[in-house]
Design an enzyme around this catalytic site. Structure first.
Site, PDB file in Angstrom:
ATOM      1  N   ILE A   1       0.853  -1.199   0.000  1.00  0.00           N
ATOM      2  CA  ILE A   1       0.000   0.000   0.000  1.00  0.00           C
ATOM      3  C   ILE A   1       0.882   1.239   0.000  1.00  0.00           C
ATOM      4  O   ILE A   1       1.798   1.343   0.823  1.00  0.00           O
ATOM      5  CB  ILE A   1      -0.883   0.025   1.265  1.00  0.00           C
ATOM      6  CG1 ILE A   1      -1.830  -1.180   1.258  1.00  0.00           C
ATOM      7  CG2 ILE A   1      -1.725   1.296   1.349  1.00  0.00           C
ATOM      8  CD1 ILE A   1      -2.410  -1.464   2.591  1.00  0.00           C
ATOM      9  N   HIS A   2       0.649   2.143  -0.933  1.00  0.00           N
ATOM     10  CA  HIS A   2       1.429   3.383  -0.892  1.00  0.00           C
ATOM     11  C   HIS A   2       0.729   4.575  -1.520  1.00  0.00           C
ATOM     12  O   HIS A   2       1.255   5.681  -1.483  1.00  0.00           O
ATOM     13  CB  HIS A   2       2.777   3.175  -1.596  1.00  0.00           C
ATOM     14  CG  HIS A   2       2.643   3.072  -3.083  1.00  0.00           C
ATOM     15  ND1 HIS A   2       2.366   1.903  -3.722  1.00  0.00           N
ATOM     16  CD2 HIS A   2       2.707   4.012  -4.052  1.00  0.00           C
ATOM     17  CE1 HIS A   2       2.279   2.107  -5.022  1.00  0.00           C
ATOM     18  NE2 HIS A   2       2.478   3.392  -5.248  1.00  0.00           N
ATOM     19  N   ARG A   3      -0.473   4.390  -2.110  1.00  0.00           N
ATOM     20  CA  ARG A   3      -1.133   5.529  -2.778  1.00  0.00           C
ATOM     21  C   ARG A   3      -1.466   6.622  -1.772  1.00  0.00           C
ATOM     22  O   ARG A   3      -1.958   6.326  -0.677  1.00  0.00           O
ATOM     23  CB  ARG A   3      -2.459   5.096  -3.408  1.00  0.00           C
ATOM     24  CG  ARG A   3      -2.317   4.127  -4.483  1.00  0.00           C
ATOM     25  CD  ARG A   3      -2.435   4.736  -5.855  1.00  0.00           C
ATOM     26  NE  ARG A   3      -1.799   3.807  -6.748  1.00  0.00           N
ATOM     27  CZ  ARG A   3      -0.886   4.117  -7.659  1.00  0.00           C
ATOM     28  NH1 ARG A   3      -0.543   5.362  -7.843  1.00  0.00           N
ATOM     29  NH2 ARG A   3      -0.327   3.195  -8.387  1.00  0.00           N
TER      30      ARG A   3
ATOM     31  N   ARG B   1       7.113   5.808   1.652  1.00  0.00           N
ATOM     32  CA  ARG B   1       6.041   6.777   1.949  1.00  0.00           C
ATOM     33  C   ARG B   1       5.125   6.219   3.053  1.00  0.00           C
ATOM     34  O   ARG B   1       4.775   6.913   4.011  1.00  0.00           O
ATOM     35  CB  ARG B   1       5.217   7.023   0.687  1.00  0.00           C
ATOM     36  CG  ARG B   1       3.930   7.791   0.916  1.00  0.00           C
ATOM     37  CD  ARG B   1       3.016   7.676  -0.300  1.00  0.00           C
ATOM     38  NE  ARG B   1       3.388   8.570  -1.379  1.00  0.00           N
ATOM     39  CZ  ARG B   1       3.015   9.856  -1.465  1.00  0.00           C
ATOM     40  NH1 ARG B   1       2.266  10.392  -0.535  1.00  0.00           N
ATOM     41  NH2 ARG B   1       3.388  10.588  -2.479  1.00  0.00           N
TER      42      ARG B   1
ATOM     43  N   ASP C   1      -2.656  -1.456  -3.634  1.00  0.00           N
ATOM     44  CA  ASP C   1      -3.202  -0.321  -4.401  1.00  0.00           C
ATOM     45  C   ASP C   1      -2.257   0.011  -5.563  1.00  0.00           C
ATOM     46  O   ASP C   1      -2.367   1.058  -6.184  1.00  0.00           O
ATOM     47  CB  ASP C   1      -3.453   0.900  -3.504  1.00  0.00           C
ATOM     48  CG  ASP C   1      -2.212   1.364  -2.756  1.00  0.00           C
ATOM     49  OD1 ASP C   1      -1.093   0.915  -3.083  1.00  0.00           O
ATOM     50  OD2 ASP C   1      -2.360   2.193  -1.843  1.00  0.00           O
TER      51      ASP C   1
END
Ligand code: UD1
Length: 368
Positions: free
Chosen positions: A207-209, A242, A286
């Site tokens: 997950i990083h969006r 992130r 994502d």
């Protein structure tokens, strides 16, 4: 005879596996000289160097060292440095890939110098302009001379936007070339064994969006659900920088670390990641690329997004879009339903690099 100089712009993690098969294919061609340009958008060893090593890429010929910043800072930084390189070296063609800030920035800089640009993975649209990647796709495709698409939906998007048919060439999905090229290394990596997990009995999470990680409320909701899911199946979670920063800021990293069924890892290189994914029961993600890789591998993919620029992974693959509150039920149903026979979109066949080379040969023949 002077060789045709082709810049291949690599920049960030998702692009290294798109550029690598093309670089290897072009190196076998006597008429051209592929020159690797790394903008430095991703710079951590495990976000960049590890991929060069895994994908058998030599060091980049040029590293622009741009690094992180706001969108404008990063885009402008790449433009300024890449413009200088283009003025000095005047490449005959420039190949950009994917949808990251560097893709758009190099296209803008090159087109202002009237240099020809080809976009690999053109035409994908989420129709969601709140995503920075969608802006990058729109601008890049509006300007690039040659648009190499992975699937028919991409052709249609470009036609609707008024791209002349002769600019559009459907070449297929180059990510599949990378997987096939590295297949034996991926099989030998045995990530499941190294993590002491039974094959086919764990999930992989990435997950990083910004939409999922930048708002602390959303991120906390996702973390809660991952913990719920881990009561049913062990999870492997390599954490993007992130996401790590946001989890730390929100005090959630310690919470995740306290759950024995969640294996928190640093970002993995290409070979180790694909090895972990190949033997997974489900992916929760994502990412754009993982939606495609799971379709190719026939592994159910639960995508934490409201839209996708890769709809073919739903209509012809294993992908399902879910809101965070549906994560648990989506994973449960993916685990309990029988695997359907593997389907694969047309031209996702490991031969995309060959088709790209043929297309380049044609346009370069025309301009020489
Ligand atoms: C970028 C791409 C996204 C892609 C993703 C894959 C854009 C707009 N987004 O998002 O499409 O899916 O890469 O990773 O181009 N950072 C590090 N080390 C690194 C790279 C980044 O610590 O090697 C940190 C930065 O300091 C920043 C954050 O990660 O805080 C975001 O990096 P950035 O490349 O700007 O965007 P991504 O979120 O990675």
């Amino acid at each position: 005879m002077k060789k045709t100089v082709l810049h291949l712009v690599a920049a960030a993690r998702p692009n290294f596996m798109k550029i690598a098969p093309l670089f290897h294919a072009l190196r076998r061609e006597s008429w051209c000289e592929p020159v690797m340009v790394h903008t430095g958008q991703h710079y951590d060893a495990n976000m960049s160097e590890a991929f060069f090593r895994d994908l058998d890429l030599p060091q980049a010929d040029y590293n622009l060292g741009v690094g992180s910043g706001s969108h404008a800072e990063q885009t402008a930084g790449v433009m300024v440095v890449y413009e200088k390189l283009c003025i000095e070296h005047r490449p005959d063609w420039i190949v950009v890939a994917g949808d990251v800030n560097s893709t758009m920035a190099c296209t803008l800089a090159a087109k202002k110098l009237n240099l020809p640009v080809a976009h690999l993975e053109a035409g994908l649209r989420s129709f969601d302009r709140s995503m920075p990647e969608e802006i990058n796709r729109l601008v890049t495709d509006a300007l690039a001379d040659l648009l190499w698409t992975p699937s028919p939906d991409a052709d249609r998007n470009l036609e609707r936007e008024g791209a002349a048919p002769e600019r559009i060439v459907r070449v297929g999905n180059i990510m599949i070339d990378a997987f096939e090229l590295m297949h034996s290394k991926i099989v030998l990596a045995r990530m499941a064994d190294r993590l002491k997990l039974a094959r086919g009995a764990y999930g992989v999470v990435t997950i990083h969006r910004p939409v999922n990680v930048d708002a602390a409320g959303n991120l906390a909701g996702i973390v809660d659900r991952l913990i719920d899911i881990s009561a049913r199946i062990q999870l492997v979670f390599p954490i993007h920088p992130r996401t790590r920063n946001r989890l730390e800021e929100a005090g959630l990293l310690a919470r995740l670390r306290g759950v024995p069924a969640i294996h928190i890892l640093e970002p993995l290189g290409y070979v180790d990641f694909m090895s972990a994914l190949m033997d997974a029961a489900v992916a929760i993600t994502d990412s754009g690329g993982i939606q495609e890789e799971t379709t190719y591998l026939g592994i159910p993919c639960v995508t934490l997004r409201e839209n996708t620029e890769r709809p073919i992974t739903i209509t012809e693959g294993t992908n399902r879009l879910v809101k965070p509150d549906m994560m648990v039920s989506a994973v449960t149903s993916a685990l309990s339903s029988a695997r359907s026979a593997r389907r694969c979109p047309e031209l996702w066949d490991g031969k995309t690099a060959q088709r790209v080379v043929a297309s380049l040969r044609q346009v370069c023949g025309m301009v020489r």
